[in-house]
Design an enzyme around this catalytic site. Structure first.
Site, PDB file in Angstrom:
ATOM      1  N   TYR A 121       1.008  -2.344 -13.930  1.00 54.13           N
ATOM      2  CA  TYR A 121       1.227  -0.929 -14.835  1.00 54.13           C
ATOM      3  C   TYR A 121       2.175  -0.077 -14.010  1.00 54.13           C
ATOM      4  O   TYR A 121       1.988   0.185 -12.857  1.00 54.13           O
ATOM      5  CB  TYR A 121       0.100  -0.462 -15.139  1.00 54.13           C
ATOM      6  CG  TYR A 121       0.339   0.590 -15.942  1.00 54.13           C
ATOM      7  CD1 TYR A 121       0.482   0.806 -17.328  1.00 54.13           C
ATOM      8  CD2 TYR A 121       0.207   2.188 -15.631  1.00 54.13           C
ATOM      9  CE1 TYR A 121       0.991   1.810 -18.051  1.00 54.13           C
ATOM     10  CE2 TYR A 121       0.495   3.114 -16.284  1.00 54.13           C
ATOM     11  CZ  TYR A 121       1.078   3.037 -17.665  1.00 54.13           C
ATOM     12  OH  TYR A 121       1.154   4.103 -18.419  1.00 54.13           O
ATOM     13  N   GLN A 150      -2.684 -10.882 -21.286  1.00 56.92           N
ATOM     14  CA  GLN A 150      -4.101 -11.351 -20.691  1.00 56.92           C
ATOM     15  C   GLN A 150      -3.528 -11.811 -19.250  1.00 56.92           C
ATOM     16  O   GLN A 150      -2.695 -12.582 -19.068  1.00 56.92           O
ATOM     17  CB  GLN A 150      -4.445 -12.285 -21.545  1.00 56.92           C
ATOM     18  CG  GLN A 150      -5.714 -13.168 -20.811  1.00 56.92           C
ATOM     19  CD  GLN A 150      -6.862 -11.984 -20.814  1.00 56.92           C
ATOM     20  OE1 GLN A 150      -7.118 -11.262 -21.792  1.00 56.92           O
ATOM     21  NE2 GLN A 150      -7.528 -12.212 -19.568  1.00 56.92           N
ATOM     22  N   ASN A 194      -1.964   7.823 -14.847  1.00 53.82           N
ATOM     23  CA  ASN A 194      -2.776   8.876 -15.021  1.00 53.82           C
ATOM     24  C   ASN A 194      -4.221   8.763 -15.213  1.00 53.82           C
ATOM     25  O   ASN A 194      -4.858   7.606 -15.135  1.00 53.82           O
ATOM     26  CB  ASN A 194      -2.121   9.667 -16.144  1.00 53.82           C
ATOM     27  CG  ASN A 194      -2.143   9.076 -17.436  1.00 53.82           C
ATOM     28  OD1 ASN A 194      -2.930   7.846 -17.691  1.00 53.82           O
ATOM     29  ND2 ASN A 194      -1.393   9.304 -18.357  1.00 53.82           N
ATOM     30  N   SER A 237      -2.591  11.960  -5.802  1.00 54.78           N
ATOM     31  CA  SER A 237      -1.796  11.773  -4.659  1.00 54.78           C
ATOM     32  C   SER A 237      -2.300  12.919  -3.657  1.00 54.78           C
ATOM     33  O   SER A 237      -2.462  13.943  -3.906  1.00 54.78           O
ATOM     34  CB  SER A 237      -0.148  11.777  -4.607  1.00 54.78           C
ATOM     35  OG  SER A 237       0.204  11.481  -3.774  1.00 54.78           O
ATOM     36  N   GLN A 242       4.369  15.872  -1.353  1.00 55.49           N
ATOM     37  CA  GLN A 242       3.337  15.249  -2.176  1.00 55.49           C
ATOM     38  C   GLN A 242       2.717  16.261  -3.232  1.00 55.49           C
ATOM     39  O   GLN A 242       2.152  15.904  -4.201  1.00 55.49           O
ATOM     40  CB  GLN A 242       1.908  14.534  -1.486  1.00 55.49           C
ATOM     41  CG  GLN A 242       2.346  13.669  -0.343  1.00 55.49           C
ATOM     42  CD  GLN A 242       2.832  12.519  -1.282  1.00 55.49           C
ATOM     43  OE1 GLN A 242       2.266  11.873  -2.013  1.00 55.49           O
ATOM     44  NE2 GLN A 242       4.205  12.180  -1.225  1.00 55.49           N
ATOM     45  N   HIS A 252       3.606  15.905  -6.909  1.00 60.32           N
ATOM     46  CA  HIS A 252       3.352  14.876  -7.902  1.00 60.32           C
ATOM     47  C   HIS A 252       2.817  15.175  -9.049  1.00 60.32           C
ATOM     48  O   HIS A 252       3.249  15.013 -10.306  1.00 60.32           O
ATOM     49  CB  HIS A 252       2.391  13.949  -7.328  1.00 60.32           C
ATOM     50  CG  HIS A 252       3.339  12.758  -6.611  1.00 60.32           C
ATOM     51  ND1 HIS A 252       4.047  11.859  -7.098  1.00 60.32           N
ATOM     52  CD2 HIS A 252       3.386  12.503  -5.384  1.00 60.32           C
ATOM     53  CE1 HIS A 252       4.601  10.933  -6.181  1.00 60.32           C
ATOM     54  NE2 HIS A 252       4.124  11.379  -5.089  1.00 60.32           N
ATOM     55  N   GLU A 311      -4.975   9.839   1.637  1.00 60.37           N
ATOM     56  CA  GLU A 311      -4.409   8.748   1.457  1.00 60.37           C
ATOM     57  C   GLU A 311      -3.110   8.617   2.470  1.00 60.37           C
ATOM     58  O   GLU A 311      -2.929   7.336   2.877  1.00 60.37           O
ATOM     59  CB  GLU A 311      -3.759   9.143  -0.018  1.00 60.37           C
ATOM     60  CG  GLU A 311      -2.604   7.965  -0.331  1.00 60.37           C
ATOM     61  CD  GLU A 311      -2.051   8.273  -2.019  1.00 60.37           C
ATOM     62  OE1 GLU A 311      -1.517   7.586  -2.618  1.00 60.37           O
ATOM     63  OE2 GLU A 311      -2.166   9.725  -2.364  1.00 60.37           O
ATOM     64  N   HIS A 312      -2.524   9.734   2.458  1.00 59.83           N
ATOM     65  CA  HIS A 312      -1.205   9.696   3.611  1.00 59.83           C
ATOM     66  C   HIS A 312      -1.793  10.736   4.813  1.00 59.83           C
ATOM     67  O   HIS A 312      -2.265  11.759   4.265  1.00 59.83           O
ATOM     68  CB  HIS A 312      -0.141  10.262   2.944  1.00 59.83           C
ATOM     69  CG  HIS A 312       0.473   9.657   1.919  1.00 59.83           C
ATOM     70  ND1 HIS A 312       0.199  10.191   0.438  1.00 59.83           N
ATOM     71  CD2 HIS A 312       1.108   8.366   1.691  1.00 59.83           C
ATOM     72  CE1 HIS A 312       0.838   9.175  -0.381  1.00 59.83           C
ATOM     73  NE2 HIS A 312       1.351   8.174   0.322  1.00 59.83           N
ATOM     74  N   ASP A 329       6.981   5.717   1.192  1.00 60.72           N
ATOM     75  CA  ASP A 329       7.141   5.622  -0.415  1.00 60.72           C
ATOM     76  C   ASP A 329       8.111   4.750  -0.807  1.00 60.72           C
ATOM     77  O   ASP A 329       8.090   3.904  -1.578  1.00 60.72           O
ATOM     78  CB  ASP A 329       7.455   6.961  -1.132  1.00 60.72           C
ATOM     79  CG  ASP A 329       6.181   7.763  -1.066  1.00 60.72           C
ATOM     80  OD1 ASP A 329       4.964   7.319  -1.034  1.00 60.72           O
ATOM     81  OD2 ASP A 329       6.166   9.143  -1.405  1.00 60.72           O
ATOM     82  N   GLU A 358     -39.145 -18.755   1.682  1.00 61.52           N
ATOM     83  CA  GLU A 358     -38.577 -17.605   0.471  1.00 61.52           C
ATOM     84  C   GLU A 358     -39.370 -17.952  -0.837  1.00 61.52           C
ATOM     85  O   GLU A 358     -39.052 -17.372  -1.734  1.00 61.52           O
ATOM     86  CB  GLU A 358     -37.114 -17.755   0.174  1.00 61.52           C
ATOM     87  CG  GLU A 358     -36.283 -17.093   1.642  1.00 61.52           C
ATOM     88  CD  GLU A 358     -34.915 -17.179   1.391  1.00 61.52           C
ATOM     89  OE1 GLU A 358     -34.492 -17.676   0.172  1.00 61.52           O
ATOM     90  OE2 GLU A 358     -34.198 -16.480   1.923  1.00 61.52           O
ATOM     91  N   HIS A 417     -35.483 -25.686  -3.822  1.00 66.02           N
ATOM     92  CA  HIS A 417     -34.326 -25.463  -3.028  1.00 66.02           C
ATOM     93  C   HIS A 417     -34.474 -26.297  -1.897  1.00 66.02           C
ATOM     94  O   HIS A 417     -33.736 -27.375  -1.480  1.00 66.02           O
ATOM     95  CB  HIS A 417     -33.874 -23.935  -2.411  1.00 66.02           C
ATOM     96  CG  HIS A 417     -33.168 -23.207  -3.085  1.00 66.02           C
ATOM     97  ND1 HIS A 417     -33.332 -22.811  -4.485  1.00 66.02           N
ATOM     98  CD2 HIS A 417     -32.170 -22.439  -2.953  1.00 66.02           C
ATOM     99  CE1 HIS A 417     -32.781 -21.836  -4.690  1.00 66.02           C
ATOM    100  NE2 HIS A 417     -31.846 -21.612  -4.037  1.00 66.02           N
TER     101      HIS A 417
END
Length: 417
Positions: free
Chosen positions: A129, A191, A200, A223, A245, A248, A313-314, A347, A401, A406
């Protein structure tokens, strides 16, 4: 920007303030997002086209939803050759960096008749996206598509909102074509096995809502940048980096943590000067008012405690010995070392991915990377002799167990003995 002394109470309050921006706290929008998803599930393309007309003011049909080769060629004619060249140079750096992350399948065969291993398989398809609202982000196109290509993903579907005329930003199309997108759509809906890319509040919540049906990279928040600086830092540079930043959006966070009160005061002065000439000054001012801080620490160790608590983040380190300081950083999405390694370098051009963990999630998440586009299968083989040597151990474990089926699954192979 608010100026505060570093202490436990202030750090706690700042963290609480920053975490309010997390998509996990956007409950008031979740109902709207779920309503859109439910209608698209029920009505399919009819709803998809209706929402495109509602939100993007553009009428699309099944014949115009996919970007054509002709549209891509037209995009190249609209983009300056110099920008195309920069995109290609950046692409080389990004690809080379991510190639170093690629891992191969491995197998370990032993003389006792056992083979263990791990098979690496690229995802069959991923969706990328790309925002198309307030600004175009061809750099994000490169950062999301390249690691998928390096991983070996065959189908890479990019989706991005069109303008009123049903067109996609030319630079975005050029970047997608250069990076290797196989399909480009003017809305979402393809898909795929995994969805990556920023967006956003609604994009973040939509990814959260479909997680489980498909995989996602992360639920990204606004950001953020944190600059760790001492009295050797250039306030003119530091202020510029903080604002890179803050521009943004109003929810972006810009924080300076410094051991120098004088530096903090000079950075404030520099910010006032920049605001008089930067084009997005209104957004920057709101960002700094909401989530801008100058934190004064007594010592570098105290400053580092705050850095690791915020897990930005940065993170820029502008100190006398930045490489030594870097070794003490535990939590950060990307670390920029020295006064000439400003955040926009990452960036656009350096190579490491700029899709990074936000809202403190750098404490446990990593940047987008090649591993995000592969899945791993464990390989297990035991010969009869190899299993015989340890079958009673397994049966003992299973019985402890209370899982007798098993234990029986192992035991039946040796019941005649």
């Amino acid at each position: 920007m608010r100026v505060l002394k570093v202490n436990k109470e202030n750090t706690k309050n700042i963290l609480s303030d920053l975490l309010k921006r997390s998509p996990n706290n956007y409950d008031q929008y979740a109902g709207t997002v779920q309503g859109i998803l439910d209608e698209i599930k029920e009505k399919g393309d009819e709803a998809l086209f209706a929402y495109t007309e509602k939100f993007d003011k553009c009428k699309l049909t099944k014949d115009t939803i996919q970007v054509t080769e002709e549209e891509i060629k037209a995009a190249y004619e609209k983009v300056d050759d110099s920008l195309v060249e920069v995109i290609r140079k950046s692409l080389v750096n990004i690809r080379e960096y991510h190639e170093k992350q690629k891992r191969n399948s491995w197998f370990d065969a032993k003389p006792d008749g056992t083979i263990l291993g791990q098979k690496m398989t690229a995802l069959a398809s991923v969706g990328v996206y790309v925002p198309g609202g307030k600004a175009a982000y061809p750099s994000s196109v490169l950062m999301n598509i390249v690691p998928a290509k390096v991983a070996g993903v065959e189908k890479i579907v990019m989706v991005t909102p069109p303008n009123k005329e049903g067109e996609v930003t030319p630079a975005t199309l050029v970047a997608a074509n250069e990076a290797g997108a196989t399909h480009i759509y003017k809305v979402g809906g393809a898909q795929v096995d995994k969805i990556v890319g920023p967006g956003n509040i609604y994009v973040a919540l939509a990814k959260k809502a479909v997680y489980g049906h498909v995989s996602i990279d992360s639920i990204a928040g606004p950001s953020e940048i944190l600059v760790l600086a001492d009295d050797t830092a250039n306030p003119h540079f530091v202020a510029a980096d903080l604002l890179s930043q803050a521009e943004h959006d109003e929810l972006a966070s810009a924080i300076l943590v410094t051991t120098s009160k004088t530096l903090g005061e000079k950075v404030q002065e520099e910010i006032e000067g920049y605001l008089k000439k930067l084009s997005r000054a209104d957004i920057i001012e709101k960002s700094l008012e909401n989530f801008g801080y100058i934190l004064e620490a007594e010592t570098l160790d105290e400053a580092l405690e705050v850095v690791n608590a915020i897990a930005s983040e940065h993170l820029e380190i502008v100190t006398a010995n930045p490489f030594e300081v870097m070794t003490k950083v535990r939590n950060a999405g990307a670390i920029f070392i020295g006064e000439y390694s400003s955040e926009p370098l990452g960036d656009y051009f350096a190579g490491p991915n700029h899709v990074l963990p936000t809202n403190g999630t750098a404490k446990f998440f990593s940047p987008l990377n090649v591993d995000d586009f592969v899945k791993k299968s464990s390989i297990i083989y035991y010969s009869k002799d190899a299993l015989k040597a340890i079958h009673k151990d397994i049966e003992t474990f299973a019985q402890a167990e209370g899982l007798t089926a098993h234990a029986n699954s192992i035991a039946v192979r040796f019941e005649e003995e």
